[in-house]
Design an enzyme around this catalytic site. Structure first.
Site, short mmCIF file in Angstrom:
data_model
loop_
_atom_site.label_atom_id
_atom_site.label_comp_id
_atom_site.label_asym_id
_atom_site.label_seq_id
_atom_site.Cartn_x
_atom_site.Cartn_y
_atom_site.Cartn_z
N ARG A 80 86.59 -51.40 -28.20
CA ARG A 80 85.63 -51.77 -27.15
C ARG A 80 85.69 -53.28 -26.90
NH1 ARG A 80 82.09 -55.29 -25.89
NH2 ARG A 80 81.19 -55.12 -27.98
N ASP A 81 85.31 -54.13 -27.87
CA ASP A 81 85.42 -55.58 -27.63
C ASP A 81 86.90 -55.93 -27.44
OD1 ASP A 81 84.81 -58.40 -27.54
OD2 ASP A 81 83.02 -57.99 -28.71
N HIS A 123 88.57 -56.04 -23.93
CA HIS A 123 88.62 -57.25 -23.08
C HIS A 123 90.00 -57.90 -23.23
CE1 HIS A 123 84.37 -57.34 -22.08
NE2 HIS A 123 84.01 -57.36 -23.34
N SER A 125 77.60 -63.84 -28.57
CA SER A 125 78.60 -63.54 -27.52
C SER A 125 79.50 -64.71 -27.22
CB SER A 125 77.88 -63.17 -26.22
OG SER A 125 76.89 -62.23 -26.42
N HIS A 161 76.84 -59.69 -34.81
CA HIS A 161 78.13 -59.54 -34.14
C HIS A 161 78.65 -60.94 -33.82
CE1 HIS A 161 80.82 -57.63 -30.96
NE2 HIS A 161 80.61 -58.81 -30.36
N HIS A 196 81.64 -63.95 -32.72
CA HIS A 196 82.87 -64.34 -32.01
C HIS A 196 83.39 -65.62 -32.65
CE1 HIS A 196 83.60 -61.43 -28.82
NE2 HIS A 196 82.30 -61.17 -28.93
N TYR A 248 79.73 -67.17 -22.21
CA TYR A 248 80.01 -65.76 -22.51
C TYR A 248 81.52 -65.58 -22.73
CZ TYR A 248 79.34 -60.73 -21.54
OH TYR A 248 79.29 -59.37 -21.59
C1 LIG Z 1 79.69 -56.75 -23.03
C2 LIG Z 1 79.94 -57.73 -24.13
O1 LIG Z 1 81.32 -57.86 -24.35
C3 LIG Z 1 79.16 -57.35 -25.38
C4 LIG Z 1 79.57 -58.15 -26.55
O2 LIG Z 1 80.37 -57.72 -27.37
C5 LIG Z 1 79.10 -59.54 -26.68
O3 LIG Z 1 78.21 -59.95 -25.92
O4 LIG Z 1 79.63 -60.23 -27.55
MN LIG Z 2 81.48 -59.28 -28.41
#
Ligand SMILES: C[C@H](O)CC(=O)C(=O)O
Ligand SMILES: [Mn+2]
Length: 347
Positions: free
Chosen positions: A19-20, A23, A173, A201, A203, A292
């Site tokens: 899912r991630d 991207h 994010s 979560h 990054h 983001y």
């Molecule tokens: C929609 C985003 O990719 C959700 C996410 O994984 C994040 O905000 O980090």
């Molecule tokens: Mn993410």
């Protein structure tokens, strides 16, 4: 501030490569890729794996990028091979609706992560209601959590808990947090929530995904996320295989098979990567400016098309405090920067 892992417990680990990672993979996963990755994660003892378009159910579109194969097909492919792990999907209210969630559940999804901007938990009430009605494990995702202080986030998390969330995540994010930021935010949720568990979560835009995850665990996080090879938006996520090795060394392994994860990262995900996310010039700028992570590839593409430096686009988006769902701002900002540059040259 020092962090003490002595009170941390082995966390529930969720892998979001499918899912991630979507991207970074420009939403081009095939059912064969999804099947192989899911089978390996399942065999290595992952609690749950998330499968969907990078922007969640219903994300395949001109605005967010079209998927090569429908996410429902990917979910079905994964369900065929997974024996123990739960299959999860992400849903952003407004992008995904009841229809997409119902179809995902019919395809095999058992857990939904409902993601809102960290100031907008109140828009998720209906979605948690739907999830509970459908018998799903329901998880809240407070995106861009670096933008608000711990007490504010605790209020938002309480709202999600009152709507039925089983877990609420602090979501970095933008990969903008320092370990102390992650610690204090997770701690605030742990102190405020009565029933729901707390997740984190990460990054890796400032190279801190694993360090921040450890800080979150020191603060009592119950759930944490990773992706194989850190394959995700921006500079990617905490790499699941690295996280497993680190948890094992820290005496916090929840039952993950470290060497199976290392093999999956090396031999399954390594060969199909579109690129290896790492904190390069533009993705460090994302963490530095608090942008983001998902904006990275859009900014690079638009920057290339218009001849504008993606770094300048990202910094300006950070200045304007753009958030998820404002992808259309990327083009607008790029055009404005181009006009400004043309004006300066004409002067
Ligand atoms: C929609 C985003 O990719 C959700 C996410 O994984 C994040 O905000 O980090
Ligand atoms: Mn993410």
């Amino acid at each position: 501030m020092s962090f003490d892992l002595s009170f941390a417990k082995p966390p529930v680990v969720v892998d979001t490569t499918l899912r991630d990672g979507s991207h970074a993979h420009r939403h081009q996963y095939t059912p064969e890729e999804a099947r192989a990755i899911a089978q390996a994660l399942d065999a290595a003892g992952i609690y749950a794996l998330e499968v969907a378009h990078g922007d969640g159910l219903g994300g395949s579109s001109l605005q967010y990028g079209f998927s090569r194969v429908s996410e429902l097909e990917l979910i079905r492919a994964v369900r065929e091979v997974v024996q123990r792990a739960k299959v999860a999907a992400l849903l952003l209210p407004g992008i995904g609706t009841r229809k997409e969630l119902k179809e995902a559940v019919e395809a095999g999804v058992q857990m939904v992560r409902i993601a809102t901007q960290c100031t907008e938990a109140d828009i998720s009430e209906q979605h948690f209601g739907m999830a509970k009605e459908m018998g799903l494990l329901a998880v809240g995702f407070l995106m861009m959590s670096h933008m608000r202080p711990p007490e504010f986030l605790a209020e938002q998390a309480l709202l999600m808990e009152s709507y039925g969330a089983d877990v609420v995540y602090i979501v970095d994010s933008a990969g903008a947090m320092l370990p102390e930021d992650a610690y204090l935010r997770v701690r605030a949720l742990k102190e405020a929530l009565k029933r729901a568990k707390v997740g984190f979560h990460a990054h890796n835009n400032l190279g801190l995904a694993i360090g921040n995850t450890l800080a979150a665990l020191a603060a009592g996080a119950d759930w944490v996320d990773g992706t194989l090879r850190g394959y995700g938006a921006g500079a990617g996520n905490a790499a699941t295989e690295v996280l497993a090795a680190v948890l094992d060394k820290a005496g916090l392994n929840p039952g993950l098979e470290v060497f199976k994860l290392l093999d999956a990262a090396e031999y399954l995900v390594g060969p199909i990567l579109h690129f290896q996310p790492y904190p390069d010039r533009d993705s460090v700028a994302i963490g530095y400016a608090g942008v983001y992570s998902t904006f990275l590839l859009h900014a690079k593409r638009i920057g290339k098309e218009l001849g504008v430096d993606p770094l300048a686009i990202l910094l300006e988006l950070g200045r304007r405090q753009a958030v998820a769902g404002q992808e259309d701002w990327i083009l607008r900002v790029a055009l404005e920067l181009k006009e400004k540059e043309a004006g300066a040259l004409a002067d």
